[in-house]
Structures are given as structure tokens and as C-alpha cells.
Write a protein that holds these residues in place. Sequence first.
Motif: not given
Length: 444
Positions: A263-265, A275-276, A298-305
Motif C-alpha cells: 500500500s502506497l501513501g 517503489s517496485s 517503509g514504502v507506506k511512510k515514504a514521501t517525496w515532495p
Amino acid sequence: MNYEEAVTYILNVPKFTKKNPVENIKALMTELNNPQRNTKVIHVAGTNGKGSVCAFIESILNESKKTNGMFTSPHLVKINERFRINGVVISDENFTDAFDQVIKAVDKIIKKGYSHPTFFEFLFAMSMVIFEKENVEFVILETGLGGRLDATNMIENPILTIITTVDLDHTEILGDTIEKIAFEKAGIIKPNVPVIFDGTNLEVNQIIEEVARKNEAKCYKLIDKENYTRIDDTNFWYELLEFNDKNIDFLFKYGYDGCIRVSLGMIGEYQVKNSSLAIKAVQLLEEEKFNERVILEGVKKATWPGRMEMLLPNVYLDGAHNENGIAEFIKTVKHFPNHKKVLLFSAVMEKSYTKMIQEICNELQFDQIVVTLLSNKRAVPLKVLQAEFEARTKSVVYAIDNVKEAFEKTLHLKTEEGIAFCVGSLYLVGEITEIVRRIEHDKF
């Protein structure tokens, strides 16, 4: 120098000057006692998605409590954003300390007959100084431009190399065909070091695999399962499950029968691909024994402005600034067919803005469009942007020569039920981000 003086000095170094020979950056790093040799480097190249892949890997490492440093570009608002330690942007003090070390080393190599580092070389050297001081275990390193001749490619022994989506961009420097650009990106591949890459483009695929073969580097390839018949333990792919305005769920599949539900945020469909690539990367760090929970969190919490980032409710910023980026932007917007949509667009001259606008108008229908002029000497003139849109759409096109006023107009047009998308340039994303930060700061 103090912090402000250091930033001014660096910003006055030309950004797009001719690259120095690799001996130049090696001489600088030698003068700094080669700080890059003390960490496990994950080296990332590609046209689109480099920063996002770096951010996903960073988030997984953070979740697993592995100390890490990340060096990426460009910054959106403040130059410090290019350097992160365990997910946190470095302080002004750390920036200045690293600058002081590098400028002293620069003075020494110039006296020995070497050239002054380019803008990017200077920052890369600073990153290695910063990461050595913080004693990080992993360095996540994004190339600046290309790969083969990039300053970061002086790293001799990375533990992994990753090549994200390759597309036509910076053609005046990297080459005018997808094959030429792929060759430049593949230049980061090192002997006997695994390479993970987006193998969904046949032309790109062939170039990367040939360079990898010559380097005896094992390939791990993201494939398009629908158009691929041979599956082995090096292939991985994904299947979309659910898409909404806050999350994307998908199946990450690998090898003969491996499968993880993720699940991606984030809502950019292209982030599934990014993410893959990141998941496969951490799977290859076998000695670290990343468990599935760590990867998923880790993937779910990742952010990138600035990459399909919801900056305000139903207001998305996307730094798509080339044809492939716009194609991925279009894919995401099509997931919102029943919403009133407003577009804010701007671009710089060296990008294929005409093709970008053409694709947007061919594939999407916006209720209103706002074009604006960036605070950049390379900005596309306002009247040019307006004419390009008006020639291709029946939507009302507003031309506003000030980004702040254009953003305010976009918010006004959006209404509570609608969605606004701001796209076309990372410079636009940066200016809007700074505007919103100032507004939020003034509230307190």
C-alpha cells in the motif's frame, strides 16, 4: 564564510557548464581523504523517478533503523534539501561546516592545476563529507545528469546500481535518441555489482543488458508481465489493485511465486513502478535481512515532495517536466474522471513544452487552465504558453505573469468539490511550495 555567504558562493557556480574530466573530481575527493570509501553506496540513475526511488529506499532503511545519508537534486526551496540524514534535511550549521572543508580542498587542487568544481561536483563533494561525519552505514546517491560522465560515477564500488525509467531529456547533452541516453545512464553499472532497472522499454532494455553483460553484473529487471513470457528469479513486476485519492494498493510479484501486497501513501501511478524498483533493491541486501513488515511500512511512510504531492486538500503538485513525466501524470489524472479539474502549468525553454501541452490537451479535459511565468530566466514566455493551450483546447485559459497570483487564481477556480493540478516544471513546484510555506509560517 557564514551560511548565507556559502549558499551564494555555490549558487554562483554555473549549473550547466561543461563537465570536468573525471580526474578533477577524483583530485578533489583525494584532497578530502576520500570520504566516499567508508559507506555502502546505492547508486541511482535514470530520467524519471530517481528521487522517488531514493526516497522509498531511504524510508525502508529508516524503518529498519539503518543509518543512511541521501544526496538528491534539485532542491525545491532550500539547497539543504539535497542532503538528508535518516530522512531529515541537514542543518545550516552542518551545511556550512561541509562547505568550509570543501572550499579549502578546492583551493588546494586549483593551485595544483585542476579546474574549479562545477556546481554539482561541489555539492557532491559536500555530501560525502557530510555523510562521513555522520558515520552513516548506507549512502543513497542520485546521479545529477546522465551517469557515465556524472561526478557521482567516480564511486568505484557501490553495492547496488539502479536505473529508473529512461526517456528523452537533456538531449542536447546526453544524445538525441533513447538508445544514446540509455547508454549514458548505463554508465553507472560496475563490474560484478547487481543492477536493478526498468526493463519495460525494449530499446533501453537491450542497451542496459549489453553493458551489464560486459561488466558481468547480474540484472534484475522490472518487466511488463502482459508482454513478457520468460519468468525467472531475476524478474519482478506488479499488478494494480486499488486506486483512490490517498492510496494505491498493488501486488509486488517476483521470481517464480513471490508476492507481497503493498500500500502506497502516494497517488502517482508511476510511484508503483518506483517503489517496485526500491523493494527489489532492499531485497538484494540479503545480509541486512529486511523483513516484509519493514518493507511494507517503509514504502507506506515514504514521501517525496513535488511528485503528485497533495500540498493542500485536493491540490496536487507534480514536477513532471518531460514527455514521459507528462504521460505518467496523465495516467494518474485519469483516475479522477468525475471531478471538476483545474490545471496550473508553466515550463522552461529547454523542455519539450509544446509536446507536453499537446499530450495534456489530447488526453485530458480540464474545466479551466491557468498558465504562469516562472521566476527563472529560462522560463517560457507567458503568451507562448497561452497560445499553445488555446490552439488545442476549448477550455478557458487564464494567463497570469506572477506565480503567487496564478496559484491564488487556481485555488479560486477549483472550488471545494474540485481538484487542482500544478504541473510542468520543478521550478513551478518549488515556487508554489515556498508560497504555501510562507503562508503557513505567517499564521503562527
